[in-house]
Design a protein around this motif. Structure first.
Motif, PDB file in Angstrom:
ATOM      1  N   ASN A   1      -3.356   5.105 -42.411  1.00  0.00           N
ATOM      2  CA  ASN A   1      -2.524   4.173 -43.179  1.00  0.00           C
ATOM      3  C   ASN A   1      -2.655   4.367 -44.690  1.00  0.00           C
ATOM      4  O   ASN A   1      -2.638   3.405 -45.454  1.00  0.00           O
ATOM      5  N   MET A   2      -2.753   5.610 -45.116  1.00  0.00           N
ATOM      6  CA  MET A   2      -2.832   5.913 -46.543  1.00  0.00           C
ATOM      7  C   MET A   2      -1.492   6.440 -47.050  1.00  0.00           C
ATOM      8  O   MET A   2      -0.680   6.970 -46.290  1.00  0.00           O
ATOM      9  N   SER A   3      -1.294   6.295 -48.329  1.00  0.00           N
ATOM     10  CA  SER A   3      -0.078   6.758 -48.976  1.00  0.00           C
ATOM     11  C   SER A   3       0.083   8.268 -48.830  1.00  0.00           C
ATOM     12  O   SER A   3      -0.902   9.014 -48.790  1.00  0.00           O
ATOM     13  N   GLN A   4       1.326   8.692 -48.766  1.00  0.00           N
ATOM     14  CA  GLN A   4       1.647  10.122 -48.739  1.00  0.00           C
ATOM     15  C   GLN A   4       1.948  10.656 -50.136  1.00  0.00           C
ATOM     16  O   GLN A   4       2.193  11.863 -50.285  1.00  0.00           O
ATOM     17  N   THR A   5       1.933   9.790 -51.140  1.00  0.00           N
ATOM     18  CA  THR A   5       2.283  10.219 -52.495  1.00  0.00           C
ATOM     19  C   THR A   5       1.093  10.219 -53.454  1.00  0.00           C
ATOM     20  O   THR A   5       1.157  10.838 -54.513  1.00  0.00           O
ATOM     21  N   GLY A   6       0.039   9.505 -53.089  1.00  0.00           N
ATOM     22  CA  GLY A   6      -1.107   9.380 -53.986  1.00  0.00           C
ATOM     23  C   GLY A   6      -1.159   8.051 -54.700  1.00  0.00           C
ATOM     24  O   GLY A   6      -2.117   7.765 -55.421  1.00  0.00           O
ATOM     25  N   TYR A   7      -0.144   7.225 -54.479  1.00  0.00           N
ATOM     26  CA  TYR A   7      -0.053   5.915 -55.137  1.00  0.00           C
ATOM     27  C   TYR A   7       0.247   4.832 -54.113  1.00  0.00           C
ATOM     28  O   TYR A   7       0.828   5.091 -53.056  1.00  0.00           O
ATOM     29  N   ASN A   8      -0.127   3.610 -54.438  1.00  0.00           N
ATOM     30  CA  ASN A   8       0.284   2.431 -53.672  1.00  0.00           C
ATOM     31  C   ASN A   8       0.869   1.404 -54.621  1.00  0.00           C
ATOM     32  O   ASN A   8       0.639   1.459 -55.831  1.00  0.00           O
ATOM     33  N   PHE A   9       1.641   0.490 -54.051  1.00  0.00           N
ATOM     34  CA  PHE A   9       2.196  -0.604 -54.855  1.00  0.00           C
ATOM     35  C   PHE A   9       1.188  -1.743 -54.971  1.00  0.00           C
ATOM     36  O   PHE A   9       0.514  -2.107 -54.007  1.00  0.00           O
ATOM     37  N   ARG A  10       1.121  -2.271 -56.158  1.00  0.00           N
ATOM     38  CA  ARG A  10       0.352  -3.489 -56.440  1.00  0.00           C
ATOM     39  C   ARG A  10       1.302  -4.674 -56.610  1.00  0.00           C
ATOM     40  O   ARG A  10       0.977  -5.802 -56.262  1.00  0.00           O
ATOM     41  N   LYS A  11       2.486  -4.397 -57.140  1.00  0.00           N
ATOM     42  CA  LYS A  11       3.492  -5.438 -57.324  1.00  0.00           C
ATOM     43  C   LYS A  11       3.837  -6.067 -55.972  1.00  0.00           C
ATOM     44  O   LYS A  11       3.935  -5.375 -54.956  1.00  0.00           O
ATOM     45  N   LEU A  12       4.045  -7.366 -55.983  1.00  0.00           N
ATOM     46  CA  LEU A  12       4.398  -8.189 -54.828  1.00  0.00           C
ATOM     47  C   LEU A  12       3.220  -8.474 -53.902  1.00  0.00           C
ATOM     48  O   LEU A  12       3.328  -9.292 -52.992  1.00  0.00           O
ATOM     49  N   VAL A  13       2.094  -7.785 -54.106  1.00  0.00           N
ATOM     50  CA  VAL A  13       0.882  -8.086 -53.333  1.00  0.00           C
ATOM     51  C   VAL A  13       0.172  -9.249 -54.028  1.00  0.00           C
ATOM     52  O   VAL A  13      -0.031  -9.223 -55.235  1.00  0.00           O
ATOM     53  N   ASP A  14      -0.188 -10.260 -53.256  1.00  0.00           N
ATOM     54  CA  ASP A  14      -0.863 -11.431 -53.820  1.00  0.00           C
ATOM     55  C   ASP A  14      -2.349 -11.340 -53.474  1.00  0.00           C
ATOM     56  O   ASP A  14      -2.745 -11.605 -52.335  1.00  0.00           O
ATOM     57  N   PRO A  15      -3.217 -10.970 -54.431  1.00  0.00           N
ATOM     58  CA  PRO A  15      -4.636 -10.740 -54.121  1.00  0.00           C
ATOM     59  C   PRO A  15      -5.401 -12.008 -53.760  1.00  0.00           C
ATOM     60  O   PRO A  15      -6.493 -11.930 -53.197  1.00  0.00           O
ATOM     61  N   THR A  16      -4.833 -13.162 -54.074  1.00  0.00           N
ATOM     62  CA  THR A  16      -5.510 -14.426 -53.780  1.00  0.00           C
ATOM     63  C   THR A  16      -5.944 -14.502 -52.327  1.00  0.00           C
ATOM     64  O   THR A  16      -7.054 -14.945 -52.008  1.00  0.00           O
TER      65      THR A  16
END
Length: 554
Positions: free
Chosen positions: A398-413
């Motif tokens: 379940n890792m990215s195929q591009t080297g990046y992941n999105f942080r936007k829209l993820v709520d870390p709370t």
């Protein structure tokens, strides 16, 4: 976890028109008490309330991220989750069912045909407002259909059995219907709701009608009309969401490693810009001054799953939709406000392979929205977990195929709470988009003026960026390029890029193969102009006995 007041309670009470047939007066033939009868419904105000909420239930939510996965912004790696993988690869056939679905529209039509049955038992003004809400939603659903397919059947009534096969109407007729409906309901819908049953925040408003109207007209190149509709929204009191200070674990993130700050004030401007931008999508701030329309989620009941779709496998996510290098390259310099020249892919790969410190330089001094949107190697995020720094592990589960992941829209709370699901409302229309719509439409209509620059400055300054350089972007053509870049980074992962690359006719240039940071192919992409529209599913053409026609090229 703090509890909050739930606004619209989404109900599936009315499954389109799948109510039971009329009941008999015979005692033994009464309908079951746990089901709904056509004869016993529409008898009280609560029935209408439940029915209109059943229409809101059809509003999309977290699925908007897949629209970006079908563009140069993102990679959607799992074809079983959505159709984005097939669309972005160009591997589209008439077997693709896509968004060809009229269930939501049928639900709207069923409501509008039956709501007046309750006219004698409820306030007439409230009834008319409910009907205006549903007309707005029907326009919203039709807008989505025309974006994907162009011409579609324009159906404004519940079709009886045997009359389901109807031809496609011209797109111009559908657009006219949408704009007429939105103009009409804008005169009925209130600017805001005071709260309480029937008046919950989250319902369609006058601002939502005008904002959607502006979007429709922008997509159709109706520049003056789009600017006028956007300006109507701009006079309603919306404002961009901002925070005045950092708090909690956010204060622990060390950005001095990534940005060359001139002073403490400069660092504060950067950090507050980052926190303001990412904070507007968090549950704790939902319903803020920027939100015009959002898909309501019920706390601890109706999760949006963005905390699962977007983070990497080692964060507990699936990396379903991940940023491309092209999106990373789109973020301008924080220091100059100008575009950044991307690193040569082969050089980037060499630095990455050799663990060379120069690999990280590509992520220095970028627009604060970059740090609020993209997880890159070394990105700090103490709100997710103490001392966290993102590290890409290629090939792991379940890792990215591009080297990046999105942080936007993820709520870390929620990662630090017993319940990790994200229950934040998903924003569908917000004020920043309206400002961008105004800027683009006004520039295309009359060229740069003070009002265009002011609209862009509001967005840039909220994010901690400098104002637009008037002397450099004084022509329509130069300002057009800046507006498009601002639109891309501000609205990333919000479903707008899908139509933007089509209406700007840039898809052939941008839908290219994507590679990871090692310069390894992540996805082969082929663009064909037929992809400006999706195919009408062949099974629908077959069921319609040839009355439905196919889009060109399929």
């Amino acid at each position: 976890m703090k509890k909050r007041t739930i606004t619209i309670y989404i109900s599936t009470l009315l499954g389109i028109s799948s109510v039971l047939s009329s009941c008999s007066k015979d005692f033994l033939e009464r309908p079951p008490l746990n089901q709904i009868s056509e004869d016993t419904f529409w008898k009280k105000e609560a029935d209408v309330f439940q029915a209109v909420n059943g229409v809101y239930n059809k509003l999309g939510g977290d699925g908007i991220i897949y629209d970006d996965g079908a563009t140069d912004n993102a990679h959607a790696q799992y074809p079983w989750e959505s159709f984005a993988t097939e669309i972005s690869s160009g591997n589209v056939t008439t077997a693709l069912t896509g968004s060809w679905n009229f269930e939501a529209i049928r639900r709207c039509n069923y409501f509008l045909e039956n709501a007046d049955k309750a006219a004698e038992v409820m306030d007439q003004t409230l009834l008319e407002r409910y009907k205006a809400e549903v007309r707005f939603l029907r326009a919203y659903f039709y807008h989505d259909l025309t974006n994907k397919y162009g011409a579609v059947p324009l159906i404004t009534k519940v079709l009886p059995l045997g009359e389901e096969n109807v031809p496609r109407d011209e797109k111009t007729a559908i657009i006219q219907f949408i704009t007429d409906e939105l103009s009409a309901v804008a005169a009925i819908l209130p600017a805001e709701y005071p709260g309480g049953k029937s008046n919950e925040r989250g319902r369609a408003t006058k601002g939502a009608a005008w904002a959607l109207l502006a979007r429709v007209q922008l997509y159709e190149g109706q520049w003056e009309a789009a600017a006028d509709a956007a300006q109507d929204v701009m006079g309603l009191g919306y404002s961009l969401f901002k925070v005045g200070a950092e708090s909690g674990d956010d204060t622990k993130d060390d950005y001095q490693k990534w940005v060359d700050f001139n002073s403490a004030a400069d660092e504060q401007q950067f950090r507050l810009g980052l926190r303001s931008y990412e904070g507007l999508f968090r549950q704790v701030h939902e319903g803020n001054s920027e939100v015009i329309l959002d898909r309501q989620q019920i706390n601890q009941v109706d999760a949006n799953y963005l905390n699962t779709y977007l983070p990497s496998g080692d964060m507990g996510g699936w990396s379903s939709v991940t940023p491309t290098q092209a999106l990373v390259d789109a973020y301008a310099s924080y220091k100059t406000g100008e575009p950044v020249s991307p690193t040569d892919p082969a050089q980037r790969a060499t630095w990455y392979k050799n663990n060379d410190a120069r690999f990280s330089n590509e992520y220095r001094n970028r627009d604060p929205r970059f740090y609020a949107t993209v997880l890159f190697d070394g990105a700090p995020w103490n709100s997710f977990s103490d001392g966290f720094q993102f590290k890409w592990t290629p090939g792991a589960s379940n890792m990215s195929q591009t080297g990046y992941n999105f942080r936007k829209l993820v709520d870390p709370t929620f990662f630090k709470e017993p319940i990790v699901d994200n229950h934040a409302n998903v924003i569908l229309l917000r004020y920043a988009e309206v400002l961008l719509t105004y800027a683009e439409a006004k520039n295309e209509s009359t060229g740069p003026d003070a009002s265009v620059f002011e609209a862009l400055d509001q967005i840039r300054q909220r994010a901690g960026m400098a104002k637009v350089d008037r002397s450099k972007y004084g022509s329509k053509e130069l300002l057009r390029s800046l507006i498009r870049q601002e639109r891309r980074v501000e609205l990333a992962l919000e479903g707008q890029r899908f139509m933007d690359i089509r209406r700007w006719d840039i898809a052939p240039q941008v839908m290219k193969n994507i590679y990871d940071v090692r310069n390894t192919l992540a996805q082969e992409r082929i663009w064909d102009d037929k992809l400006n529209l999706l195919p009408v599913p062949q099974r629908e053409i077959d069921l319609a006995q040839g009355i439905l026609t196919q889009n060109p090229g399929y």
